[in-house]
Scaffold this motif. Structure first.
Motif, PDB file in Angstrom:
ATOM      1  N   PHE A  28       0.860  -1.182   0.000  1.00 48.76           N
ATOM      2  CA  PHE A  28       0.000   0.000   0.000  1.00 48.76           C
ATOM      3  C   PHE A  28       0.893   1.227   0.000  1.00 48.76           C
ATOM      4  N   VAL A  29       0.889   1.960  -1.089  1.00 45.59           N
ATOM      5  CA  VAL A  29       1.718   3.165  -1.206  1.00 45.59           C
ATOM      6  C   VAL A  29       0.778   4.359  -1.366  1.00 45.59           C
ATOM      7  N   PRO A  30       0.472   5.039  -0.259  1.00 44.26           N
ATOM      8  CA  PRO A  30      -0.532   6.111  -0.331  1.00 44.26           C
ATOM      9  C   PRO A  30       0.005   7.360  -1.023  1.00 44.26           C
ATOM     10  N   ASN A  31      -0.908   8.040  -1.712  1.00 44.46           N
ATOM     11  CA  ASN A  31      -0.533   9.309  -2.361  1.00 44.46           C
ATOM     12  C   ASN A  31      -1.648  10.343  -2.228  1.00 44.46           C
ATOM     13  N   PHE A  32      -2.531  10.121  -1.271  1.00 46.08           N
ATOM     14  CA  PHE A  32      -3.617  11.081  -1.000  1.00 46.08           C
ATOM     15  C   PHE A  32      -3.902  11.015   0.500  1.00 46.08           C
ATOM     16  N   PHE A  33      -3.870  12.173   1.153  1.00 47.89           N
ATOM     17  CA  PHE A  33      -3.957  12.196   2.617  1.00 47.89           C
ATOM     18  C   PHE A  33      -5.050  13.165   3.046  1.00 47.89           C
ATOM     19  N   VAL A  34      -5.946  12.686   3.882  1.00 52.52           N
ATOM     20  CA  VAL A  34      -7.025  13.537   4.385  1.00 52.52           C
ATOM     21  C   VAL A  34      -6.733  13.880   5.841  1.00 52.52           C
ATOM     22  N   ASN A  35      -6.732  15.158   6.131  1.00 52.73           N
ATOM     23  CA  ASN A  35      -6.479  15.632   7.495  1.00 52.73           C
ATOM     24  C   ASN A  35      -7.685  15.299   8.378  1.00 52.73           C
ATOM     25  N   ILE A  36      -7.483  14.437   9.363  1.00 54.27           N
ATOM     26  CA  ILE A  36      -8.594  14.071  10.255  1.00 54.27           C
ATOM     27  C   ILE A  36      -8.333  14.561  11.687  1.00 54.27           C
ATOM     28  N   SER A  37      -7.539  15.627  11.800  1.00 54.64           N
ATOM     29  CA  SER A  37      -7.249  16.169  13.134  1.00 54.64           C
ATOM     30  C   SER A  37      -8.523  16.515  13.891  1.00 54.64           C
ATOM     31  N   THR A  38      -9.526  17.015  13.165  1.00 48.16           N
ATOM     32  CA  THR A  38     -10.768  17.444  13.827  1.00 48.16           C
ATOM     33  C   THR A  38     -11.794  16.312  13.910  1.00 48.16           C
ATOM     34  N   THR A  39     -11.552  15.193  13.239  1.00 48.67           N
ATOM     35  CA  THR A  39     -12.561  14.127  13.229  1.00 48.67           C
ATOM     36  C   THR A  39     -12.039  12.793  13.770  1.00 48.67           C
ATOM     37  N   LEU A  40     -10.797  12.770  14.247  1.00 46.58           N
ATOM     38  CA  LEU A  40     -10.259  11.523  14.798  1.00 46.58           C
ATOM     39  C   LEU A  40     -11.111  11.040  15.985  1.00 46.58           C
ATOM     40  N   ASP A  41     -11.572  11.981  16.802  1.00 47.75           N
ATOM     41  CA  ASP A  41     -12.405  11.597  17.952  1.00 47.75           C
ATOM     42  C   ASP A  41     -13.692  10.910  17.495  1.00 47.75           C
ATOM     43  N   GLN A  42     -14.283  11.418  16.401  1.00 47.33           N
ATOM     44  CA  GLN A  42     -15.510  10.803  15.875  1.00 47.33           C
ATOM     45  C   GLN A  42     -15.219   9.409  15.342  1.00 47.33           C
ATOM     46  N   LYS A  43     -14.079   9.254  14.695  1.00 44.81           N
ATOM     47  CA  LYS A  43     -13.677   7.930  14.192  1.00 44.81           C
ATOM     48  C   LYS A  43     -13.573   6.953  15.363  1.00 44.81           C
ATOM     49  N   ALA A  54      -3.192  14.479  12.449  1.00 46.27           N
ATOM     50  CA  ALA A  54      -3.730  13.133  12.200  1.00 46.27           C
ATOM     51  C   ALA A  54      -4.245  13.080  10.768  1.00 46.27           C
ATOM     52  N   ALA A  55      -4.106  11.914  10.148  1.00 43.29           N
ATOM     53  CA  ALA A  55      -4.565  11.785   8.758  1.00 43.29           C
ATOM     54  C   ALA A  55      -4.977  10.344   8.464  1.00 43.29           C
ATOM     55  N   GLU A  56      -5.797  10.207   7.435  1.00 46.06           N
ATOM     56  CA  GLU A  56      -6.046   8.899   6.826  1.00 46.06           C
ATOM     57  C   GLU A  56      -5.391   8.924   5.453  1.00 46.06           C
ATOM     58  N   ALA A  57      -4.756   7.803   5.123  1.00 51.01           N
ATOM     59  CA  ALA A  57      -3.992   7.731   3.875  1.00 51.01           C
ATOM     60  C   ALA A  57      -4.744   6.885   2.854  1.00 51.01           C
ATOM     61  N   PHE A  58      -4.655   7.305   1.598  1.00 52.51           N
ATOM     62  CA  PHE A  58      -5.342   6.608   0.520  1.00 52.51           C
ATOM     63  C   PHE A  58      -4.423   6.480  -0.700  1.00 52.51           C
ATOM     64  N   LYS A  59      -4.768   5.527  -1.519  1.00 52.37           N
ATOM     65  CA  LYS A  59      -4.122   5.431  -2.828  1.00 52.37           C
ATOM     66  C   LYS A  59      -5.149   5.861  -3.868  1.00 52.37           C
ATOM     67  N   VAL A  60      -4.761   6.790  -4.705  1.00 52.61           N
ATOM     68  CA  VAL A  60      -5.662   7.224  -5.778  1.00 52.61           C
ATOM     69  C   VAL A  60      -5.714   6.124  -6.831  1.00 52.61           C
ATOM     70  N   GLU A  61      -6.900   5.603  -7.072  1.00 51.47           N
ATOM     71  CA  GLU A  61      -7.070   4.599  -8.138  1.00 51.47           C
ATOM     72  C   GLU A  61      -7.444   5.275  -9.447  1.00 51.47           C
ATOM     73  N   ARG A  62      -8.238   6.352  -9.323  1.00 47.47           N
ATOM     74  CA  ARG A  62      -8.649   7.061 -10.547  1.00 47.47           C
ATOM     75  C   ARG A  62      -9.224   8.418 -10.165  1.00 47.47           C
ATOM     76  N   ILE A  63      -8.860   9.427 -10.919  1.00 46.95           N
ATOM     77  CA  ILE A  63      -9.532  10.730 -10.818  1.00 46.95           C
ATOM     78  C   ILE A  63      -9.822  11.192 -12.228  1.00 46.95           C
ATOM     79  N   LEU A  64     -11.073  11.505 -12.505  1.00 43.37           N
ATOM     80  CA  LEU A  64     -11.453  12.057 -13.799  1.00 43.37           C
ATOM     81  C   LEU A  64     -11.842  13.512 -13.585  1.00 43.37           C
ATOM     82  N   ASN A  65     -11.324  14.384 -14.420  1.00 44.99           N
ATOM     83  CA  ASN A  65     -11.624  15.807 -14.242  1.00 44.99           C
ATOM     84  C   ASN A  65     -11.904  16.450 -15.588  1.00 44.99           C
TER      85      ASN A  65
END
Ligand SMILES: [Zn+2]
Length: 229
Positions: free
Chosen positions: A165-180, A218-229
Motif C-alpha cells: 500500500f503506497v498512499p498518495n492522498f492524505f485527508v487531514n482528520i485532526s478534527t474528526t479523529l475523535d468521531q472515528k 492526524a490523517a487517513e492515507a489513501f491510494k488514488v485509483e482514478r480521478i477524472l476531471n
C-alpha cells in the motif's frame, strides 16, 4: 476537501472496515455537507468467533454497522450479505452486478474502497468488483476512486512491491479523529487488545503517523485509483 456537495459511497467488505479505513474522512465529508453512503458486501460474521469465544452473529454485526453510521451521521448502510471470508465461492460476475446496481442507484461521484493487495480475500474481491462495476463508461457517475488501508489486513499482506500500500492522498482528520474513535466503539467486539494491530491504540498510532508524515496532527492515507476531471 472541496466545497461542492457530493455523493460519497464507501464500499467495504465487512462492517468495521469503513471506520478503520476512512471513518475520519467520512466525518469530514459530512461536515462538508456531502451525502455519505455505505455498502457492505459481506455480513462479516458467519465465520467469526469473538474474543470471548462467542459466535458473532449476523444481527450483531449489522447492528454495529448501523450504530456506527448513526455516530457519524451518515445514511443507514446497505448490506449485500455475502458469506464472510468466502466471497471467493461466489461467481465474480454476480458480485459485480450487485455492486453495479447499487452504484447506479446512488450515482456517487466519489468511491472509497479496499486496497487490492490486502491479505483478506473478501477485501481483494471487493476491490476488484468495485473497479469493474465503476469502470469508466460514458455516463458513469464515478469521478474519483480511492483505496484505504485496514489495520490487520493491509499491512499483513505478503511483502511485495505489487501488493504494498503506497498512499498518495492524505485527508487531514485532526478534527474528526475523535468521531472515528467513537464510531469504532460500535465495533468493540471486533477490536483487540494492544499490541494487536486492530486495537484502538494502533488506530491512533496509524492516524498520528500518517498525519505526521504530511505535517498534520492526524490523517487517513489513501491510494488514488482514478480521478477524472
Ligand atoms: Zn474486512
Amino acid at each position: 476537501m472541496r466545497q461542492i456537495k457530493k455523493k460519497i459511497l464507501v464500499i467495504a467488505a465487512h462492517p468495521d472496515d469503513e471506520i478503520l479505513g476512512c471513518g475520519g474522512t467520512m466525518a469530514r465529508h459530512t461536515d462538508n455537507g456531502d451525502k455519505v453512503f455505505t455498502l457492505f458486501l459481506s455480513d462479516g460474521a458467519t465465520s467469526r468467533i469473538d474474543k470471548n469465544n462467542h459466535i458473532v452473529d449476523n444481527i450483531s454485526r449489522v447492528n454495529a454497522g448501523i450504530s456506527a453510521s448513526k455516530i457519524l451521521c451518515v445514511n443507514p448502510p446497505k448490506f449485500l450479505n455475502m458469506p464472510d471470508n468466502r466471497m471467493d465461492t461466489l461467481p465474480f460476475l454476480d458480485i459485480v452486478k450487485k455492486v453495479e446496481s447499487i452504484i447506479n442507484e446512488i450515482n456517487p461521484e466519489v468511491i472509497y474502497t479496499h486496497h487490492f493487495g490486502d491479505l483478506n480475500i473478501d477485501h481483494q474481491i471487493t476491490h476488484k468488483a468495485v473497479m469493474t462495476a465503476a469502470r469508466p463508461q460514458p455516463n458513469c457517475s464515478v469521478r474519483e476512486i480511492y483505496s484505504f488501508e485496514v489495520l490487520s489486513s493491509t499491512e499483513w499482506s505478503t511483502p511485495s512491491p505489487e501488493l504494498s500500500f503506497v498512499p498518495n492522498f492524505f485527508v487531514n482528520i485532526s478534527t474528526t479523529l475523535d468521531q472515528k474513535l467513537l464510531a469504532l466503539k460500535a465495533y468493540s467486539d471486533e477490536m483487540r487488545d494492544f499490541p494487536h494491530s486492530r486495537s484502538v491504540e494502533s488506530v491512533v498510532f496509524l492516524a498520528r503517523y500518517r498525519g505526521a508524515t504530511m505535517g498534520m496532527n492526524a490523517a487517513e492515507a489513501f491510494k488514488v485509483e482514478r480521478i477524472l476531471n
